[in-house]
Motif scaffolding. Structure first.
Motif, PDB file in Angstrom:
ATOM      1  N   CYS A 134      20.316  -6.159 -15.886  1.00  0.00           N
ATOM      2  CA  CYS A 134      19.227  -5.426 -15.242  1.00  0.00           C
ATOM      3  C   CYS A 134      18.960  -5.994 -13.862  1.00  0.00           C
ATOM      4  N   THR A 135      18.256  -5.216 -13.043  1.00  0.00           N
ATOM      5  CA  THR A 135      17.795  -5.663 -11.725  1.00  0.00           C
ATOM      6  C   THR A 135      16.283  -5.447 -11.666  1.00  0.00           C
ATOM      7  N   PHE A 136      15.575  -6.541 -11.437  1.00  0.00           N
ATOM      8  CA  PHE A 136      14.105  -6.495 -11.394  1.00  0.00           C
ATOM      9  C   PHE A 136      13.651  -6.715  -9.957  1.00  0.00           C
ATOM     10  N   SER A 137      13.001  -5.697  -9.383  1.00  0.00           N
ATOM     11  CA  SER A 137      12.482  -5.786  -8.014  1.00  0.00           C
ATOM     12  C   SER A 137      10.993  -6.091  -8.065  1.00  0.00           C
ATOM     13  N   PHE A 138      10.559  -7.031  -7.245  1.00  0.00           N
ATOM     14  CA  PHE A 138       9.149  -7.430  -7.244  1.00  0.00           C
ATOM     15  C   PHE A 138       8.788  -8.049  -5.897  1.00  0.00           C
ATOM     16  N   ALA A 139       7.477  -8.115  -5.635  1.00  0.00           N
ATOM     17  CA  ALA A 139       6.963  -8.774  -4.435  1.00  0.00           C
ATOM     18  C   ALA A 139       6.231 -10.041  -4.844  1.00  0.00           C
ATOM     19  N   THR A 140       6.362 -11.080  -4.043  1.00  0.00           N
ATOM     20  CA  THR A 140       5.685 -12.341  -4.312  1.00  0.00           C
ATOM     21  C   THR A 140       5.453 -13.088  -3.012  1.00  0.00           C
ATOM     22  N   SER A 141       4.485 -13.962  -3.027  1.00  0.00           N
ATOM     23  CA  SER A 141       4.256 -14.840  -1.876  1.00  0.00           C
ATOM     24  C   SER A 141       5.043 -16.148  -2.033  1.00  0.00           C
ATOM     25  N   HIS A 149      -2.870  -0.981  -9.456  1.00  0.00           N
ATOM     26  CA  HIS A 149      -1.860  -0.395 -10.345  1.00  0.00           C
ATOM     27  C   HIS A 149      -2.077  -0.715 -11.819  1.00  0.00           C
ATOM     28  N   TYR A 150      -2.687  -1.869 -12.103  1.00  0.00           N
ATOM     29  CA  TYR A 150      -2.927  -2.202 -13.501  1.00  0.00           C
ATOM     30  C   TYR A 150      -4.246  -1.612 -14.005  1.00  0.00           C
ATOM     31  N   GLY A 151      -5.112  -1.169 -13.085  1.00  0.00           N
ATOM     32  CA  GLY A 151      -6.416  -0.650 -13.495  1.00  0.00           C
ATOM     33  C   GLY A 151      -7.448  -1.757 -13.518  1.00  0.00           C
ATOM     34  N   HIS A 152      -8.682  -1.395 -13.807  1.00  0.00           N
ATOM     35  CA  HIS A 152      -9.775  -2.355 -13.822  1.00  0.00           C
ATOM     36  C   HIS A 152      -9.675  -3.279 -15.028  1.00  0.00           C
ATOM     37  N   SER A 153      -9.895  -4.570 -14.785  1.00  0.00           N
ATOM     38  CA  SER A 153      -9.888  -5.510 -15.901  1.00  0.00           C
ATOM     39  C   SER A 153     -11.170  -5.387 -16.719  1.00  0.00           C
ATOM     40  N   GLU A 167       0.829  -1.213   0.000  1.00  0.00           N
ATOM     41  CA  GLU A 167       0.000   0.000   0.000  1.00  0.00           C
ATOM     42  C   GLU A 167       0.862   1.260   0.000  1.00  0.00           C
ATOM     43  N   LYS A 168       2.096   1.148   0.530  1.00  0.00           N
ATOM     44  CA  LYS A 168       2.980   2.306   0.616  1.00  0.00           C
ATOM     45  C   LYS A 168       4.122   2.257  -0.394  1.00  0.00           C
ATOM     46  N   ALA A 169       4.285   1.135  -1.092  1.00  0.00           N
ATOM     47  CA  ALA A 169       5.414   0.972  -2.012  1.00  0.00           C
ATOM     48  C   ALA A 169       5.213   1.789  -3.287  1.00  0.00           C
ATOM     49  N   SER A 170       6.315   2.333  -3.814  1.00  0.00           N
ATOM     50  CA  SER A 170       6.275   3.025  -5.110  1.00  0.00           C
ATOM     51  C   SER A 170       6.480   1.999  -6.222  1.00  0.00           C
ATOM     52  N   VAL A 171       5.784   2.188  -7.333  1.00  0.00           N
ATOM     53  CA  VAL A 171       5.808   1.230  -8.441  1.00  0.00           C
ATOM     54  C   VAL A 171       6.184   1.963  -9.723  1.00  0.00           C
ATOM     55  N   GLN A 172       7.187   1.441 -10.452  1.00  0.00           N
ATOM     56  CA  GLN A 172       7.627   2.043 -11.707  1.00  0.00           C
ATOM     57  C   GLN A 172       6.821   1.489 -12.881  1.00  0.00           C
ATOM     58  N   SER A 173       6.461   2.371 -13.793  1.00  0.00           N
ATOM     59  CA  SER A 173       5.699   1.947 -14.969  1.00  0.00           C
ATOM     60  C   SER A 173       6.503   0.983 -15.836  1.00  0.00           C
ATOM     61  N   GLU A 174       7.844   1.140 -15.861  1.00  0.00           N
ATOM     62  CA  GLU A 174       8.694   0.229 -16.652  1.00  0.00           C
ATOM     63  C   GLU A 174       8.582  -1.204 -16.140  1.00  0.00           C
ATOM     64  N   ALA A 175       8.467  -1.340 -14.820  1.00  0.00           N
ATOM     65  CA  ALA A 175       8.343  -2.681 -14.236  1.00  0.00           C
ATOM     66  C   ALA A 175       6.986  -3.281 -14.557  1.00  0.00           C
ATOM     67  N   LEU A 176       5.941  -2.476 -14.512  1.00  0.00           N
ATOM     68  CA  LEU A 176       4.595  -2.959 -14.838  1.00  0.00           C
ATOM     69  C   LEU A 176       4.514  -3.417 -16.289  1.00  0.00           C
ATOM     70  N   GLU A 212      15.728  -1.634 -13.042  1.00  0.00           N
ATOM     71  CA  GLU A 212      16.938  -0.842 -13.298  1.00  0.00           C
ATOM     72  C   GLU A 212      17.790  -1.618 -14.297  1.00  0.00           C
ATOM     73  N   GLN A 213      18.248  -0.952 -15.348  1.00  0.00           N
ATOM     74  CA  GLN A 213      19.004  -1.678 -16.363  1.00  0.00           C
ATOM     75  C   GLN A 213      20.007  -0.773 -17.065  1.00  0.00           C
ATOM     76  N   ASN A 214      21.044  -1.435 -17.596  1.00  0.00           N
ATOM     77  CA  ASN A 214      21.985  -0.769 -18.492  1.00  0.00           C
ATOM     78  C   ASN A 214      22.139  -1.645 -19.729  1.00  0.00           C
ATOM     79  N   GLU A 215      23.180  -1.448 -20.494  1.00  0.00           N
ATOM     80  CA  GLU A 215      23.307  -2.168 -21.764  1.00  0.00           C
ATOM     81  C   GLU A 215      23.535  -3.663 -21.572  1.00  0.00           C
ATOM     82  N   GLU A 216      24.107  -4.071 -20.426  1.00  0.00           N
ATOM     83  CA  GLU A 216      24.493  -5.475 -20.253  1.00  0.00           C
ATOM     84  C   GLU A 216      23.575  -6.258 -19.317  1.00  0.00           C
TER      85      GLU A 216
END
Length: 505
Positions: free
Chosen positions: A98-105, A147-151, A64-73, A92-96
């Protein structure tokens, strides 16, 4: 026994009996232990997140408090996120690489994490490091919906309905879309109001009704039948009022809807009351009382017997305040019983009963029955008549803590109202602990509120309402503006209270 169960037992957060019941439920539902503990009400979200963090060494996140990047979505579709139980957070990524941050159960599922890593590497054509956070499944589903909006798009569904033949599946999707949209906007009620040539649909948001859609009246018959089926009503009966109830999974959590129909000049009017358990059950600290009020309320709650009344008009949050008080005093050493019409918020470890025609029980008879079940604390949903009032005070006289509501415009007006209900003055004096009168005020949106300068006439008018002047030309005040995050400049509501504590004087 897994690490989580061992940790909870060693810290005294869970008893052996509770663990045994949860593990049996886990086998039946084939879910994780933490999901079962949360669903059964044995553990809060915060406690479970902290416990998993301790046992796994993997950080948790409050979505509920986490910030979410549109690139990750954009990296994972909504369908994949729901299927995989993944909420993307950052990329977060460069030419070689990337680092993908996510939450999961699924933080312990190595095979799943390996497949996810390979999938992202194939999509981005570079090596990828996973930055994993733990979150409960319910929190993940709620965040995905937010964050994704209504289906389901209401406008698109209405457009499809206009240019196609009416079919049951489309009506089902449209009604689900209205329910999801109302919960998403924080509405407390949905009104379906037929007029001479159209149907008006309104949401009550922060106490005010707002028109959401206007539909042709010809659409109402099909929608009304769908609503009545969902709420368990008789679809053939349209000339008499009916009541019903339903539960739906909305935005990753179970939300209850209480439905009521009323025949009107242009057809059946239907109102849905939204009972969002997660949103509405507050703690005493969530009421945002000042220190003097907090101290006064805690002194009232510390009294071992007597009756405490919460008063105010319909919709002023009396039930929410009562549950906050019960939550504050409740522990495993006391027996809490409630009698309501109907039970709005099911609570673990409370014995809750409904009154009404369906249960063949009224408030007075219900209180008599409850006294034979050895309660310590009794909540009576509302004192409506002489007999209920007498039973409530009889409970207080026999050593019980009693909480109830009454309709009154202020705290002092409760006294003549109780006299009218034939409560003797000596009983009233010795067993009425106190009265809380409350109202709800809309709060200004913190993101768009605008500073305003007060003119002298308004300062004089407002100061005239106070015992001592509180405003001057330098007083900083704000006014509503309106933005995408609020409703016309307002967001949420705040309870203001008048607390009357009865003492010897």
């Amino acid at each position: 026994m897994d690490d989580l169960a061992q940790f909870l037992l060693s810290r005294g957060l869970l008893s052996a009996d509770q663990l045994y019941v949860a593990q049996n439920e886990q086998k039946i539902k084939n879910q994780s232990l933490e999901a079962v503990l949360f669903q059964m009400g044995l553990m809060s979200e915060e406690t479970l997140r902290a416990a998993k963090e301790q046992t796994l060494g993997i950080p948790s996140v409050d979505l509920e408090k986490a910030s979410v990047q549109s690139e990750a979505l954009a990296l994972i579709s909504q369908e994949q996120a729901l299927s995989w139980q993944v909420m993307p957070l950052a990329l977060e990524q460069n030419e070689e690489h990337c680092t993908f941050s996510f939450a999961t159960s699924k933080v312990e599922d190595i095979q799943f994490l390996d497949r996810l890593s390979r999938g992202i590497e194939n999509a981005l054509k570079k090596t990828c490091r996973l930055n994993v956070f733990f979150a409960l499944s319910a929190d993940i589903e709620k965040a995905i919906a937010a964050h994704y909006g209504h289906s389901l798009s209401i406008d698109q569904l209405l457009k499809d309905w206009e240019f196609s033949e009416e079919n049951e599946e489309m009506i089902v999707h449209l009604m689900d879309a209205f329910l999801m949209d109302a919960v998403h906007q924080g509405a407390s009620d949905i009104h379906f109001e037929p007029e001479a040539g159209f149907l008006r649909i309104r949401y009550r948001i922060d106490g005010l009704l707002e028109t959401i859609k206007i539909l042709h009246l010809s659409r109402w018959a099909a929608l009304a039948v769908r609503l009545k089926l969902m709420a368990g009503m008789n679809i053939a009966e349209s000339r008499a009022p009916q009541d019903g109830r339903m539960s739906r999974n909305v935005l990753g959590r179970t939300v209850d809807f209480r439905a009521s129909t009323l025949p009107t000049l242009h057809g059946e009017n239907i109102v849905l009351r939204i009972l969002d358990r997660n949103k509405s059950i507050l703690s005493l600290s969530d009421l945002h009382l000042n220190s003097a009020q907090q101290n006064l309320l805690e002194r009232l709650l510390a009294r071992p017997s007597g009756i405490l009344l919460v008063v105010g008009p319909t919709g002023c949050g009396k039930t929410t305040t009562l549950y906050a008080l019960l939550e504050h005093i409740h522990n495993e050493h006391i027996h809490v019983m409630t009698l309501e019409d109907p039970v709005e918020y099911p609570m673990p470890f409370f014995r809750q009963s409904s009154v009404g025609e369906a249960s063949k029980l009224d408030f007075a008879a219900g209180v008599r029955a409850m006294l034979r079940h050895d309660p310590d604390v009794i909540l009576i949903g509302e004192i409506r008549d002489d007999e209920t009032a007498k039973m409530a005070f009889r409970c207080a006289m026999t050593g019980h803590q009693v909480f109830s509501t009454l309709h009154s415009h202020c705290a002092l007006a409760v006294l003549p109202r109780l006299f009218d209900l034939k409560i003797p003055t000596d009983i009233l004096a010795t067993h009425l602990n106190g009265v809380i009168a409350q109202r709800l005020l809309r709060k200004l949106c913190p993101d768009c509120k605008k500073e305003k300068k007060l003119d002298e006439a308004l300062i004089k008018e407002l100061n005239a309402c106070c015992q001592t002047p509180i405003l001057n030309a330098d007083t900083l005040v704000f006014q509503a503006q309106g933005c995408s995050k609020c409703h016309k400049g307002y967001s949420g509501r705040l309870a203001i209270m008048e607390i009357l504590m009865m003492d010897d004087d």
